[in-house]
Design an enzyme around this catalytic site. Structure first.
Site, PDB file in Angstrom:
ATOM      1  CB  SER A   1      -3.130  -1.668   1.961  1.00 38.94           C
ATOM      2  OG  SER A   1      -1.765  -1.953   2.200  1.00 38.94           O
TER       3      SER A   1
ATOM      4  CE  LYS B   1      -3.141   1.146  -0.551  1.00 37.66           C
ATOM      5  NZ  LYS B   1      -2.691   1.338  -1.898  1.00 37.66           N
TER       6      LYS B   1
ATOM      7  CG  ASN C   1      -3.423   2.486  -5.536  1.00 31.61           C
ATOM      8  OD1 ASN C   1      -4.023   2.376  -4.465  1.00 31.61           O
ATOM      9  ND2 ASN C   1      -2.385   1.720  -5.852  1.00 31.61           N
TER      10      ASN C   1
ATOM     11  CD  GLU D   1       3.948   0.971   0.743  1.00 30.94           C
ATOM     12  OE1 GLU D   1       4.265   1.038  -0.464  1.00 30.94           O
ATOM     13  OE2 GLU D   1       2.877   0.450   1.135  1.00 30.94           O
ATOM     14  CE1 TYR D   2       5.127   5.767  -2.568  1.00 30.22           C
ATOM     15  CE2 TYR D   2       6.593   7.509  -3.278  1.00 30.22           C
ATOM     16  CZ  TYR D   2       5.613   6.588  -3.563  1.00 30.22           C
ATOM     17  OH  TYR D   2       5.133   6.493  -4.840  1.00 30.22           O
TER      18      TYR D   2
ATOM     19  CG  ASP E   1      -7.873  -8.842 -17.119  1.00 28.11           C
ATOM     20  OD1 ASP E   1      -7.577  -8.211 -16.083  1.00 28.11           O
ATOM     21  OD2 ASP E   1      -7.111  -8.935 -18.094  1.00 28.11           O
TER      22      ASP E   1
ATOM     23  CG  HIS F   1      -1.296   2.690   3.710  1.00 29.97           C
ATOM     24  ND1 HIS F   1      -0.691   2.173   2.585  1.00 29.97           N
ATOM     25  CD2 HIS F   1      -1.232   1.713   4.652  1.00 29.97           C
ATOM     26  CE1 HIS F   1      -0.289   0.944   2.830  1.00 29.97           C
ATOM     27  NE2 HIS F   1      -0.598   0.642   4.076  1.00 29.97           N
ATOM     28  CG  ASN F   2       0.141   3.621  -0.931  1.00 27.79           C
ATOM     29  OD1 ASN F   2      -0.297   2.887  -0.049  1.00 27.79           O
ATOM     30  ND2 ASN F   2       0.014   3.328  -2.204  1.00 27.79           N
TER      31      ASN F   2
END
Length: 295
Positions: A112, A164, A86, A171-172, A30, A167-168
């Site tokens: 997720s 994904k 993402n 979710e919204y 990182d 999926h999001n």
């Protein structure tokens, strides 16, 4: 199995811990040296035995492209890169082609689970060639929830992030529905305990969900959400979902409306509402508020 993991933020750091708990070796890098196991991508690659697998967990777009470009110069034929961020699925196709030219495999993984993933496991939607996915499968098994579900090889490169993204988008729309219901309940005088109404929905109703549980958690912390400002960002997947729907002529009215509601939340003084107020005044004589009235 050995794994290099690039990006040790809230999700990446927890993923490193969950993979290690399953008995695998993780070498993490990182930009924050306090989080990293090594000081550079070069050192990360040097610490892994060939064939190597390196998982990238950095923000989509330029940051991901930069890391993949650098890894492309460090890794060798037979190694594999996994993009677990993402990223847009069209970027996956580009990255796979660039790495394939160097003999390096590529897998895209929609992940997720958020900050709860360390405890509960992560749902994984994966795209790529079957042999590449198989090589990473021990890590997928370590990350997924216990039991038979939580992992899917969704299809070829890009399929994981596309799944994904959808999926999001869902979710919204789900969050928007809960939010609208909450606001209406708060508005009427007859309902005196909105928080407990939400709590009552957690058992035996068709709208119970983890999102509902999280809504109740939020209301327990701040019953009327007075500490929050009515502003919601979007991280990109909602927009991409709507764009994909347009490209494929698939109607997504609920998801599209939820995305536009996010945009509306950022307007302290909505230009659209000015026009609506003006028109209502013109055709119906409805009262309007001036900017001075709100000062």
């Amino acid at each position: 199995m050995q794994l290099g993991l690039v990006g040790l933020g809230k999700m990446g750091g927890n993923m490193r811990e969950r993979i290690r708990r399953a008995g695998h070796t993780v070498v993490g890098y990182d930009r924050d040296p306090d989080l990293a196991d090594v000081g550079s991508l070069t050192e990360l690659v040097d610490k892994l035995d060939a064939p190597r697998t390196v998982w990238v967990m950095v923000p989509a777009g330029a940051p991901t492209q930069s890391v993949i470009d650098e890894l492309g110069g460090l890794l060798e034929p037979g190694d594999i890169v996994v993009d677990g961020g993402n990223s847009r699925w069209t970027d996956d196709e580009k990255h796979a082609e660039e790495l394939a030219a160097k003999g390096i495999g590529f897998v895209d993984a929609g992940v997720s689970g958020g900050v709860w993933g360390l405890q509960n496991g992560y749902a994984l939607m994966v795209g790529g060639e079957a042999d590449h996915v198989a090589k990473v499968r021990p890590v997928f098994d370590a990350l997924k929830p216990e039991g038979a579900h939580g992992f899917v090889h969704a299809g070829r490169v890009g399929a994981g992030h596309f799944a994904k993204m959808v999926h999001n988008g869902i979710e919204y729309a789900m969050m928007q529905a809960y939010a609208e219901g909450w606001e209406l309940l708060e508005k009427v005088d007859s309902v005196t305990d909105v928080r407990e109404v939400f709590r009552s929905w957690q058992e035996g109703t068709v709208i119970r969900s983890w999102l509902l549980d999280l809504a109740v958690n939020a209301l327990d912390e701040d019953e009327h959400l007075d500490k929050l400002k009515g502003y919601a960002e979007d991280s990109g997947e909602g927009r991409w979902t709507v764009e994909a729907a347009i490209d494929n002529a698939v109607p997504l009215p609920a998801i599209t409306a939820s995305l536009f509601a996010r945009f509306a939340s950022r307007q302290d003084d909505s230009a659209q509402m000015k026009m609506i107020a003006a028109l209502r005044n013109q055709f119906g004589g409805h009262a309007v508020a001036s900017s001075d009235d709100r000062a």
